[in-house]
Design an enzyme around this catalytic site. Sequence first.
Site, PDB file in Angstrom:
ATOM      1  N   ARG A 232      -4.209   0.146  -9.637  1.00 57.28           N
ATOM      2  CA  ARG A 232      -4.749  -1.214  -9.644  1.00 57.28           C
ATOM      3  C   ARG A 232      -5.814  -1.405 -10.715  1.00 57.28           C
ATOM      4  O   ARG A 232      -6.100  -2.529 -11.113  1.00 57.28           O
ATOM      5  CB  ARG A 232      -5.353  -1.538  -8.273  1.00 57.28           C
ATOM      6  CG  ARG A 232      -4.342  -1.564  -7.143  1.00 57.28           C
ATOM      7  CD  ARG A 232      -5.025  -1.854  -5.811  1.00 57.28           C
ATOM      8  NE  ARG A 232      -4.062  -1.889  -4.723  1.00 57.28           N
ATOM      9  CZ  ARG A 232      -3.674  -0.823  -4.044  1.00 57.28           C
ATOM     10  NH1 ARG A 232      -4.172   0.371  -4.343  1.00 57.28           N
ATOM     11  NH2 ARG A 232      -2.790  -0.926  -3.077  1.00 57.28           N
TER      12      ARG A 232
ATOM     13  N   ASP B  10      -6.768  -2.611   8.850  1.00 63.12           N
ATOM     14  CA  ASP B  10      -7.885  -1.868   8.290  1.00 63.12           C
ATOM     15  C   ASP B  10      -8.802  -2.766   7.477  1.00 63.12           C
ATOM     16  O   ASP B  10      -8.451  -3.869   7.072  1.00 63.12           O
ATOM     17  CB  ASP B  10      -7.393  -0.680   7.451  1.00 63.12           C
ATOM     18  CG  ASP B  10      -6.348  -1.072   6.419  1.00 63.12           C
ATOM     19  OD1 ASP B  10      -5.515  -1.925   6.725  1.00 63.12           O
ATOM     20  OD2 ASP B  10      -6.379  -0.527   5.308  1.00 63.12           O
TER      21      ASP B  10
ATOM     22  N   GLN C 275      -0.148  -4.071  -9.859  1.00 64.34           N
ATOM     23  CA  GLN C 275      -1.269  -4.903  -9.428  1.00 64.34           C
ATOM     24  C   GLN C 275      -2.486  -4.623 -10.316  1.00 64.34           C
ATOM     25  O   GLN C 275      -3.552  -4.279  -9.832  1.00 64.34           O
ATOM     26  CB  GLN C 275      -1.616  -4.606  -7.965  1.00 64.34           C
ATOM     27  CG  GLN C 275      -0.468  -4.776  -6.992  1.00 64.34           C
ATOM     28  CD  GLN C 275      -0.817  -4.277  -5.598  1.00 64.34           C
ATOM     29  OE1 GLN C 275      -1.773  -3.525  -5.411  1.00 64.34           O
ATOM     30  NE2 GLN C 275      -0.054  -4.695  -4.625  1.00 64.34           N
TER      31      GLN C 275
ATOM     32  N   TRP D 208      -8.675   3.709  -0.886  1.00 58.53           N
ATOM     33  CA  TRP D 208      -7.748   3.326  -1.952  1.00 58.53           C
ATOM     34  C   TRP D 208      -8.170   2.087  -2.724  1.00 58.53           C
ATOM     35  O   TRP D 208      -7.364   1.514  -3.470  1.00 58.53           O
ATOM     36  CB  TRP D 208      -6.331   3.170  -1.414  1.00 58.53           C
ATOM     37  CG  TRP D 208      -6.126   2.302  -0.217  1.00 58.53           C
ATOM     38  CD1 TRP D 208      -6.008   2.723   1.079  1.00 58.53           C
ATOM     39  CD2 TRP D 208      -5.965   0.883  -0.177  1.00 58.53           C
ATOM     40  NE1 TRP D 208      -5.787   1.658   1.914  1.00 58.53           N
ATOM     41  CE2 TRP D 208      -5.761   0.508   1.169  1.00 58.53           C
ATOM     42  CE3 TRP D 208      -5.977  -0.122  -1.157  1.00 58.53           C
ATOM     43  CZ2 TRP D 208      -5.573  -0.814   1.573  1.00 58.53           C
ATOM     44  CZ3 TRP D 208      -5.800  -1.442  -0.754  1.00 58.53           C
ATOM     45  CH2 TRP D 208      -5.583  -1.777   0.585  1.00 58.53           C
TER      46      TRP D 208
ATOM     47  N   ASP E 246      -3.084  -1.114  12.551  1.00 60.22           N
ATOM     48  CA  ASP E 246      -2.965  -1.171  11.095  1.00 60.22           C
ATOM     49  C   ASP E 246      -3.694  -2.388  10.528  1.00 60.22           C
ATOM     50  O   ASP E 246      -3.244  -3.009   9.571  1.00 60.22           O
ATOM     51  CB  ASP E 246      -1.489  -1.186  10.678  1.00 60.22           C
ATOM     52  CG  ASP E 246      -1.327  -1.105   9.153  1.00 60.22           C
ATOM     53  OD1 ASP E 246      -2.216  -0.535   8.498  1.00 60.22           O
ATOM     54  OD2 ASP E 246      -0.327  -1.621   8.631  1.00 60.22           O
TER      55      ASP E 246
ATOM     56  N   GLY F 259      -3.077   8.628   0.197  1.00 58.99           N
ATOM     57  CA  GLY F 259      -1.924   9.451   0.511  1.00 58.99           C
ATOM     58  C   GLY F 259      -2.226  10.472   1.594  1.00 58.99           C
ATOM     59  O   GLY F 259      -1.724  11.596   1.564  1.00 58.99           O
TER      60      GLY F 259
END
Length: 291
Positions: free
Chosen positions: A72, A249, A20, A185, A247, A132
């Site tokens: 990315r 976010d 990406q 991230w 989930d 992570g």
Amino acid sequence: ENVHQLQLVWAWSLGPGNSQPTPLVHDGVMFIPNTGNGVQAVDAVTGERIWQYARPERPGRNPDALPSRGSRSIAIYGDKVYLNTTDAHIVALDARTGEVAWAQTVADRSLGYRYTSGPIVVQGTIVAGMTGCQNYKNDVCFITGHDPETGEERWRTSTVAGPGEPGGDTWGDLPLMFRAGADSWIPGSYDPQTNLVYLSTSQPKPWARVSRKTDGDALYSNSVLALDPSTGALEWYYQFVPGETHDLDEVFESVLIDHDGRRSLFKMGKLGILWELDRTTGAFVAAHDLG
């Protein structure tokens, strides 16, 4: 009127894997992040390769950081290109040759830490958000600032409030080991007018509140954090979905726009809500549900 004149000039193949990338173009050279912790530099006019870097595979790497994954984005500052790697390192490359100037270990990859996006460089400091952070350990996710010439860490700001810290009670009485998530991230954004760098965080983990055994807000998950780039000090935060449990976010990009006499920060996450904050104070301005 001239769109019909568009035509292919050159094409470049990326390596196999989940990629990406957002390339950078500087002084006629296109720098392309690639899978396997790589960077390619090509002539932006002709597409001819100038140099290529691929980080050697390391034994005992993070099992969650597959080599088929790529960053990315990358950053450029001075004469160096900066790559965040899937084994929790920041690598500085000579922009002219691709040679490694330095490689800085930021976190222990065996604990699950990894990068999935590149840093930004703000007022002479490399600012990078770690991800992570779903694995339980006596540590939490964080954002760091580094010296661009050496990689030395200048500051570290946790994205999870620990026991006894401001906001720590929003995780209930959970010990530090069981406070997971709040990964950062996506690269940050910088406003020279406020001299603040804005980075966002993901959901607390485990995703479901019933699993993580907390009913509180779980700061500073699902938030945007405004940091002083020279010290990492938290100037303000805004939490979009306190104690999120599905989930969904709000970690995505912060877009800085001046309009109606206000310096605003816009962002949108998985809920499809366009948020607007005052980027000087962090005050809520508006939320538009786009359906």
